[in-house]
Design an enzyme around this catalytic site. Structure first.
Site, PDB file in Angstrom:
ATOM      1  N   HIS A  20       5.582  -4.421   0.118  1.00  0.00           N
ATOM      2  CA  HIS A  20       6.649  -4.026   1.033  1.00  0.00           C
ATOM      3  C   HIS A  20       6.248  -2.790   1.841  1.00  0.00           C
ATOM      4  O   HIS A  20       5.815  -1.790   1.291  1.00  0.00           O
ATOM      5  CB  HIS A  20       7.923  -3.743   0.240  1.00  0.00           C
ATOM      6  CG  HIS A  20       9.092  -3.429   1.098  1.00  0.00           C
ATOM      7  ND1 HIS A  20       9.984  -2.461   0.783  1.00  0.00           N
ATOM      8  CD2 HIS A  20       9.515  -3.971   2.270  1.00  0.00           C
ATOM      9  CE1 HIS A  20      10.918  -2.396   1.709  1.00  0.00           C
ATOM     10  NE2 HIS A  20      10.651  -3.312   2.624  1.00  0.00           N
ATOM     11  N   ASP A  28      -6.611  -8.913  19.152  1.00  0.00           N
ATOM     12  CA  ASP A  28      -7.566  -9.671  19.949  1.00  0.00           C
ATOM     13  C   ASP A  28      -8.973  -9.154  19.690  1.00  0.00           C
ATOM     14  O   ASP A  28      -9.169  -8.154  18.979  1.00  0.00           O
ATOM     15  CB  ASP A  28      -7.191  -9.616  21.433  1.00  0.00           C
ATOM     16  CG  ASP A  28      -7.174  -8.209  22.011  1.00  0.00           C
ATOM     17  OD1 ASP A  28      -7.994  -7.362  21.599  1.00  0.00           O
ATOM     18  OD2 ASP A  28      -6.332  -7.947  22.891  1.00  0.00           O
ATOM     19  N   ASN A 120      -2.057  -8.164  20.664  1.00  0.00           N
ATOM     20  CA  ASN A 120      -2.098  -7.380  19.437  1.00  0.00           C
ATOM     21  C   ASN A 120      -0.678  -7.158  18.946  1.00  0.00           C
ATOM     22  O   ASN A 120       0.229  -6.937  19.748  1.00  0.00           O
ATOM     23  CB  ASN A 120      -2.720  -6.000  19.688  1.00  0.00           C
ATOM     24  CG  ASN A 120      -4.038  -6.082  20.421  1.00  0.00           C
ATOM     25  OD1 ASN A 120      -5.000  -6.614  19.896  1.00  0.00           O
ATOM     26  ND2 ASN A 120      -4.083  -5.559  21.635  1.00  0.00           N
TER      27      ASN A 120
END
Length: 129
Positions: A20, A28, A120
């Site tokens: 968590h 990219d 991204n």
């Protein structure tokens, strides 16, 4: 051998170790990789695998409670902006330099073969219960 899901043993193992709040940068081929996080480089050649393919595969395996991308994606790469908006209605947008700075705190970097700019996203892991 696994029958379904993510077959790449490095990626599958790295995902199993996440908890968590951990960050996962899906990027990219041109995104600078920060030192520190575990890196799984899936890039085979320009465009393969695509950012969309990798993101869809990861989202099938992960619980994500938040996502951050560069605000420049809207102007420089509208298809990726649309993809991110579809997956993350509350997507946080920051300057690209801020995204790069935050990426240094990621626990895992998954590099795709994507050859379009600003493909991204920094994912924040949630829990399934």
């Amino acid at each position: 051998m696994k029958k379904s899901g993510i077959l790449n043993r490095h990626l599958s193992g790295a995902l199993a170790e996440l908890g968590h709040g951990d960050g996962v940068l899906v990027c990219d081929a041109g995104m600078p990789i920060p030192p520190g996080p575990r890196v799984v480089d899936l890039a085979f050649r320009a465009g393969v695998p695509s950012f969309a393919e990798v993101l869809d595969g990861l989202l099938a395996e992960l619980v994500v409670e938040g996502a951050t991308a560069a605000r420049e994606v809207h102007e420089a790469n509208p298809p990726t902006a649309d993809l991110l908006a579809a997956h993350f209605p509350r997507l946080e947008l920051v300057a690209h330099d801020e995204l790069k700075a935050r990426s240094a705190g990621a626990r895992l970097v998954v590099r795709t073969g994507e050859a379009r700019p600003y493909a991204n996203v920094l994912l924040r892991c949630g829990v399934f219960f």
